[in-house]
Design a protein around this motif. Structure first.
Motif, PDB file in Angstrom:
ATOM      1  N   ALA A  88      -9.106   8.589  41.061  1.00 63.58           N
ATOM      2  CA  ALA A  88      -9.964   9.247  40.064  1.00 63.58           C
ATOM      3  C   ALA A  88     -10.950   8.241  39.475  1.00 63.58           C
ATOM      4  O   ALA A  88     -10.559   7.167  39.009  1.00 63.58           O
ATOM      5  N   LEU A  89     -12.230   8.615  39.487  1.00 64.97           N
ATOM      6  CA  LEU A  89     -13.288   7.757  38.955  1.00 64.97           C
ATOM      7  C   LEU A  89     -13.344   7.773  37.436  1.00 64.97           C
ATOM      8  O   LEU A  89     -12.978   8.762  36.796  1.00 64.97           O
ATOM      9  N   ASP A  90     -13.846   6.681  36.866  1.00 57.49           N
ATOM     10  CA  ASP A  90     -14.397   6.713  35.510  1.00 57.49           C
ATOM     11  C   ASP A  90     -15.756   7.385  35.663  1.00 57.49           C
ATOM     12  O   ASP A  90     -16.773   6.732  35.934  1.00 57.49           O
ATOM     13  N   TRP A  91     -15.782   8.711  35.524  1.00 61.30           N
ATOM     14  CA  TRP A  91     -16.956   9.485  35.885  1.00 61.30           C
ATOM     15  C   TRP A  91     -18.156   9.206  34.984  1.00 61.30           C
ATOM     16  O   TRP A  91     -19.300   9.149  35.451  1.00 61.30           O
ATOM     17  N   GLN A  92     -17.937   9.034  33.694  1.00 59.93           N
ATOM     18  CA  GLN A  92     -19.053   8.788  32.781  1.00 59.93           C
ATOM     19  C   GLN A  92     -19.820   7.532  33.201  1.00 59.93           C
ATOM     20  O   GLN A  92     -21.056   7.519  33.230  1.00 59.93           O
ATOM     21  N   ARG A  93     -19.068   6.474  33.548  1.00 61.87           N
ATOM     22  CA  ARG A  93     -19.711   5.232  33.996  1.00 61.87           C
ATOM     23  C   ARG A  93     -20.442   5.456  35.308  1.00 61.87           C
ATOM     24  O   ARG A  93     -21.586   5.024  35.474  1.00 61.87           O
ATOM     25  N   ARG A  94     -19.781   6.120  36.273  1.00 62.67           N
ATOM     26  CA  ARG A  94     -20.418   6.351  37.578  1.00 62.67           C
ATOM     27  C   ARG A  94     -21.714   7.140  37.438  1.00 62.67           C
ATOM     28  O   ARG A  94     -22.724   6.820  38.060  1.00 62.67           O
ATOM     29  N   HIS A  95     -21.685   8.193  36.597  1.00 61.30           N
ATOM     30  CA  HIS A  95     -22.879   9.027  36.481  1.00 61.30           C
ATOM     31  C   HIS A  95     -24.040   8.253  35.873  1.00 61.30           C
ATOM     32  O   HIS A  95     -25.197   8.438  36.271  1.00 61.30           O
ATOM     33  N   ARG A  96     -23.765   7.378  34.921  1.00 64.61           N
ATOM     34  CA  ARG A  96     -24.839   6.553  34.362  1.00 64.61           C
ATOM     35  C   ARG A  96     -25.416   5.631  35.434  1.00 64.61           C
ATOM     36  O   ARG A  96     -26.634   5.407  35.495  1.00 64.61           O
ATOM     37  N   LEU A  97     -24.561   5.077  36.303  1.00 61.66           N
ATOM     38  CA  LEU A  97     -25.051   4.233  37.386  1.00 61.66           C
ATOM     39  C   LEU A  97     -25.897   5.043  38.373  1.00 61.66           C
ATOM     40  O   LEU A  97     -26.899   4.543  38.901  1.00 61.66           O
TER      41      LEU A  97
END
Length: 238
Positions: A88-97
């Motif tokens: 499971a991703l840290d989605w908030q961080r991934r989406h900002r990237l």
């Protein structure tokens, strides 16, 4: 080899996978939604979970023979080989990237003809270095970036052959890093429609589906890093 699910779906936040190998250097899965550090984009963070255990993922890097190493946070338990896990991703961080990475492609479109000599992607601030004597004014770049993002251009990917890339060398903007070769195919990221794309270049990173997702992105600083090297910093304002 690890199957890279994010190449086809950058919005997949988690997946089930089987542990191929496990050790202090990292955990290799048969498939993953995690992006491995490369091309200026940081590796993803997140968690591997299995019945009775959990491993925080501190970074992800490329391993040998096409494997991807999910690196554990210090002192973490490791899942044994053969274990089925949920990655499971840290989605908030991934989406900002993803928003930042797409913004850098837009920036490239505003400085045509200048090779990119370096770059770094962050969650709040990113940069590109250009082989350029004099960049456009900071205010002009900011205004154009905001406008391009607001135009909500589609962002799509497709695969081309290495021969097609060799026939179109202008697609490659980066001077310091060349697209990976050897598989016979290169992944192409296009912003905009087929007839008149805003930007099109080889890239293995993750991107938003439409530029409208980027939000407000501005140029915060221009730096002179040498006689023919100009550094441009971008910031996300939310």
């Amino acid at each position: 080899m690890t199957e890279l699910l994010f190449r086809d779906d950058a919005y997949a936040k988690d997946c089930t996978a089987t542990v191929i190998a496990s050790g202090p250097d990292g955990v290799v899965l048969d498939r993953t939604v995690f992006y491995a550090q490369g091309g200026g984009q940081p590796g993803d963070t997140g968690t591997l979970r299995w019945p009775g255990g959990e491993m925080p993922v501190a970074n992800v890097v490329k391993g040998g023979e096409g494997g991807v190493l999910h690196m554990p946070a210090e002192g973490s338990d490791l899942p044994p080989a053969g274990t089925e896990v949920t990655a499971a991703l840290d989605w908030q961080r991934r989406h900002r990237l993803m928003r930042m990475h797409t913004s850098l492609h837009l920036l490239c479109s505003l400085i045509p003809g200048a090779g990119v000599t370096g770059g770094q992607i962050g969650t709040d601030r990113s940069r590109l270095d250009f082989d350029l004597a004099e960049p456009p004014p900071k205010e002009w770049l900011s205004d154009r970036l905001i406008a391009l993002a607001a135009e909500d251009h589609p962002v799509t990917t497709r695969w081309i052959t290495e021969a097609e890339l060799d026939a179109n060398p202008g697609l490659v903007r980066t001077l310091s890093v060349q697209p990976p070769r050897g598989s016979g195919q290169v992944r192409l990221v296009r912003i905009g429609g087929d007839a008149s794309p805003v930007d099109m270049q080889p890239c293995g990173g993750t991107h938003v589906a439409r530029t409208g997702e980027i939000g407000r992105i501005t140029v915060s600083k221009l730096e002179n890093k040498g006689r023919q090297n100009r550094r441009v910093y971008l910031v996300l304002e939310d």
